[in-house]
Design a protein around this motif. Structure first.
Motif, mmCIF file in Angstrom:
data_model
loop_
_atom_site.group_PDB
_atom_site.id
_atom_site.type_symbol
_atom_site.label_atom_id
_atom_site.label_comp_id
_atom_site.label_asym_id
_atom_site.label_seq_id
_atom_site.Cartn_x
_atom_site.Cartn_y
_atom_site.Cartn_z
ATOM 1 N N ILE A 81 26.833 42.338 36.132
ATOM 2 C CA ILE A 81 26.515 42.064 37.526
ATOM 3 C C ILE A 81 26.946 40.725 37.815
ATOM 4 C CG2 ILE A 81 24.450 43.503 37.539
ATOM 5 C CD1 ILE A 81 22.792 40.999 36.854
ATOM 6 N N CYS A 82 27.179 40.344 39.176
ATOM 7 C CA CYS A 82 27.437 38.926 39.474
ATOM 8 C C CYS A 82 26.766 38.837 41.052
ATOM 9 C CB CYS A 82 29.037 39.057 39.712
ATOM 10 S SG CYS A 82 29.728 37.221 40.088
ATOM 11 N N PRO A 83 25.671 38.442 40.908
ATOM 12 C CA PRO A 83 24.879 37.961 42.105
ATOM 13 C C PRO A 83 25.369 36.521 42.402
ATOM 14 C CG PRO A 83 23.387 37.763 40.075
ATOM 15 C CD PRO A 83 24.734 38.233 39.669
ATOM 16 N N SER A 104 36.010 41.833 30.254
ATOM 17 C CA SER A 104 35.841 40.580 30.414
ATOM 18 C C SER A 104 36.253 40.324 31.723
ATOM 19 C CB SER A 104 36.552 39.649 29.349
ATOM 20 O OG SER A 104 36.430 38.334 29.383
ATOM 21 N N SER A 105 37.182 39.254 32.056
ATOM 22 C CA SER A 105 37.471 38.671 33.244
ATOM 23 C C SER A 105 38.556 37.616 33.372
ATOM 24 C CB SER A 105 36.293 38.347 34.372
ATOM 25 O OG SER A 105 36.796 37.969 35.286
ATOM 26 N N ILE A 106 39.186 37.585 34.191
ATOM 27 C CA ILE A 106 39.961 36.335 34.704
ATOM 28 C C ILE A 106 38.925 35.022 34.657
ATOM 29 C CG2 ILE A 106 39.825 36.328 37.081
ATOM 30 C CD1 ILE A 106 42.591 35.248 37.330
ATOM 31 N N SER A 107 37.977 35.531 35.137
ATOM 32 C CA SER A 107 36.765 34.377 34.946
ATOM 33 C C SER A 107 36.230 33.879 33.404
ATOM 34 C CB SER A 107 35.432 34.982 35.659
ATOM 35 O OG SER A 107 35.676 35.272 37.066
ATOM 36 N N ALA A 108 36.877 34.313 32.709
ATOM 37 C CA ALA A 108 36.560 33.936 31.215
ATOM 38 C C ALA A 108 37.634 32.627 31.108
ATOM 39 C CB ALA A 108 36.909 34.892 30.126
ATOM 40 N N HIS A 139 26.588 31.171 36.543
ATOM 41 C CA HIS A 139 25.776 31.992 35.607
ATOM 42 C C HIS A 139 26.882 32.969 35.078
ATOM 43 C CE1 HIS A 139 26.034 33.494 39.414
ATOM 44 N NE2 HIS A 139 24.990 34.522 39.313
ATOM 45 N N TYR A 140 27.880 33.374 35.713
ATOM 46 C CA TYR A 140 28.641 34.722 35.377
ATOM 47 C C TYR A 140 29.663 34.399 34.506
ATOM 48 C CZ TYR A 140 31.814 38.354 36.663
ATOM 49 O OH TYR A 140 32.685 39.654 36.536
ATOM 50 N N THR A 141 30.417 33.021 35.122
ATOM 51 C CA THR A 141 31.847 33.057 34.188
ATOM 52 C C THR A 141 31.498 32.774 32.500
ATOM 53 O OG1 THR A 141 31.848 30.561 34.779
ATOM 54 C CG2 THR A 141 33.002 32.202 36.049
ATOM 55 N N PRO A 152 40.140 41.409 34.089
ATOM 56 C CA PRO A 152 40.737 42.006 35.623
ATOM 57 C C PRO A 152 40.646 40.501 36.317
ATOM 58 C CG PRO A 152 38.887 43.418 34.594
ATOM 59 C CD PRO A 152 38.952 42.255 33.762
ATOM 60 N N GLY A 153 41.440 40.697 37.456
ATOM 61 C CA GLY A 153 41.362 39.554 38.327
ATOM 62 C C GLY A 153 40.333 39.935 39.271
ATOM 63 N N THR A 154 40.761 40.008 40.695
ATOM 64 C CA THR A 154 39.845 40.399 41.798
ATOM 65 C C THR A 154 40.145 41.962 42.009
ATOM 66 O OG1 THR A 154 39.621 38.298 42.631
ATOM 67 C CG2 THR A 154 39.009 40.134 44.044
ATOM 68 N N ILE A 155 39.075 42.866 41.696
ATOM 69 C CA ILE A 155 39.470 44.192 41.899
ATOM 70 C C ILE A 155 38.076 44.417 42.839
ATOM 71 C CG2 ILE A 155 39.187 46.491 40.825
ATOM 72 C CD1 ILE A 155 41.019 44.353 39.524
ATOM 73 N N SER A 194 32.080 47.277 44.373
ATOM 74 C CA SER A 194 30.784 47.027 45.171
ATOM 75 C C SER A 194 30.248 45.420 44.414
ATOM 76 C CB SER A 194 29.756 47.917 44.764
ATOM 77 O OG SER A 194 29.182 47.845 43.673
ATOM 78 N N ILE A 195 30.813 45.109 43.326
ATOM 79 C CA ILE A 195 30.146 43.677 42.838
ATOM 80 C C ILE A 195 30.700 42.469 43.790
ATOM 81 C CG2 ILE A 195 32.165 42.985 41.484
ATOM 82 C CD1 ILE A 195 30.132 42.674 39.089
ATOM 83 N N ASN A 196 31.857 42.848 44.577
ATOM 84 C CA ASN A 196 32.252 41.665 45.310
ATOM 85 C C ASN A 196 32.481 42.205 46.732
ATOM 86 O OD1 ASN A 196 34.721 43.149 45.106
ATOM 87 N ND2 ASN A 196 35.725 42.056 43.675
ATOM 88 N N LYS A 197 31.852 43.106 47.115
ATOM 89 C CA LYS A 197 32.058 43.813 48.411
ATOM 90 C C LYS A 197 31.526 42.583 49.573
ATOM 91 C CE LYS A 197 31.171 47.862 51.097
ATOM 92 N NZ LYS A 197 30.495 49.192 51.533
HETATM 93 C C1 LIG Z 1 32.834 39.616 41.325
HETATM 94 C C2 LIG Z 1 34.167 38.707 41.629
HETATM 95 O O1 LIG Z 1 34.768 38.922 42.801
HETATM 96 C C3 LIG Z 1 35.171 38.877 40.444
HETATM 97 O O2 LIG Z 1 34.498 39.075 39.240
HETATM 98 C C4 LIG Z 1 35.309 38.427 38.415
HETATM 99 O O3 LIG Z 1 35.100 38.451 37.318
HETATM 100 C C5 LIG Z 1 36.642 38.167 38.832
HETATM 101 O O4 LIG Z 1 36.707 36.863 38.456
HETATM 102 C C6 LIG Z 1 36.295 37.786 40.560
HETATM 103 O O5 LIG Z 1 35.581 36.655 40.763
#
Ligand SMILES: C[C@H](O)[C@@H]1OC(=O)[C@H](O)[C@@H]1O
Ligand SMILES: NC(=O)C1=CN([C@@H]2O[C@H](COP(=O)(O)OP(=O)(O)OC[C@H]3O[C@@H](n4cnc5c(N)ncnc54)[C@H](O)[C@@H]3O)[C@@H](O)[C@H]2O)C=CC1
Length: 253
Positions: free
Chosen positions: A93-95, A142-146, A155-157, A186-189, A192-195
């Protein structure tokens, strides 16, 4: 067929990147068990799509933040398919929220779902793979946000950096059992998490403009990398991470 008759378990598999991974693995011959939290109709849709591809599938409900969900999910999958070959830790989740007034419950829930959930699930899947005695592959989303920050993601990264770190340490802890552990970033996919975030005026266009390949990612873009890391093509790859971001990370200016 890179995953012929492999059994793949995926958390948060009823939509978005998890659903894309489930379908991608099924297209490569895998049977699939998805964990989901919430809407049963979405989960059943994914199960039906996998079955349409001639592969077997089940959906098991559960909150990954609860440790007992992990053992129950693995048990249900083994009951149905007899084994676990691949585990994909995807639920998250990413609120979006600002840092200075972050509610404690938002912080704690994000840590519990994204990091504790990944830990419990990875541990349960790894124990099953160890007992089977023929190795396995664990892939964490994981995420580019790592690697980079986000003003509304304080709170998310850290959870995404944590998941990547978990895979690195598990690669060492589980290598002796032939269990490989890697993360996909992933980068920005568009899911619904980022809608809501992408619906802000100009935000989507801004992000597209920063991505060298010129578009946001789709869940099936991520699935290809998951299939590769799950498969024997990646037999000597462990403790690694792969950015799937259309070049976003390297685009400083
Ligand atoms: C939810 C964000 O749009 C998305 O989540 C991630 O992990 C990416 O870095 C984006 O910020
Ligand atoms: N969409 C993006 O730009 C990016 C997403 N990611 C990661 O990809 C993963 C999947 O996200 P998306 O598909 O984008 O979003 P999504 O919102 O479409 O999917 C998230 C999935 O996780 C499930 N989930 C949420 N809380 C859960 C819980 N407590 N227990 C079990 N399942 C739960 C949801 O039901 C849903 O199926 C997340 O871990 C996210 O952090 C990583 C990088 C970029």
């Amino acid at each position: 067929m890179l995953l012929q008759d492999k059994v793949v378990l995926i958390t948060g598999g009823s939509q978005g990147i998890g659903a894309g991974a489930a379908l991608g693995c099924a297209e490569h011959g895998a049977h699939v068990a998805i964990n989901y939290h919430g809407n049963s109709a979405d989960a059943e849709k994914v199960v039906a799509e996998v079955r349409k591809k001639g592969r077997r599938a089940i959906a098991v409900k559960g909150d990954v933040a609860d440790a007992s969900t992990a053992t129950a999910f693995v048990k249900a999958a083994v009951q149905e398919f007899g084994k676990v070959d691949v585990f994909v830790s995807n639920a998250g989740i990413c609120p979006f929220h600002s840092f200075l007034d972050m509610p404690q419950e938002t912080l704690e829930r994000t840590l519990k779902v994204n990091l504790h959930g990944a830990y419990y699930m990875t541990q349960a899947a790894a124990n099953q793979m160890k007992d089977q005695g023929h190795g396995g592959s664990i892939v964490a989303i994981s995420s580019i946000s790592a690697l980079v920050g986000g003003e509304y993601q304080t709170h998310y990264t850290p959870t995404k950096a944590g998941v990547h770190s978990l895979m690195q340490s598990c690669a060492i802890a589980l290598g002796r059992y032939g269990i490989r552990c890697n993360s996909v970033m992933p980068g920005t996919i568009a899911t619904s998490i980022n809608k809501e975030d992408l619906a802000q005026p100009g935000k989507r266009e801004y992000m597209e403009g920063r991505i060298p390949l010129g578009r946001l990612g789709r869940p099936d873009d991520v699935a290809g990398c998951v299939v590769f890391l799950a498969s024997d093509l990646a037999r000597y790859v462990t403790g690694a991470s792969v950015l799937v971001d259309g070049g976003l990370f390297v685009n400083l200016q």
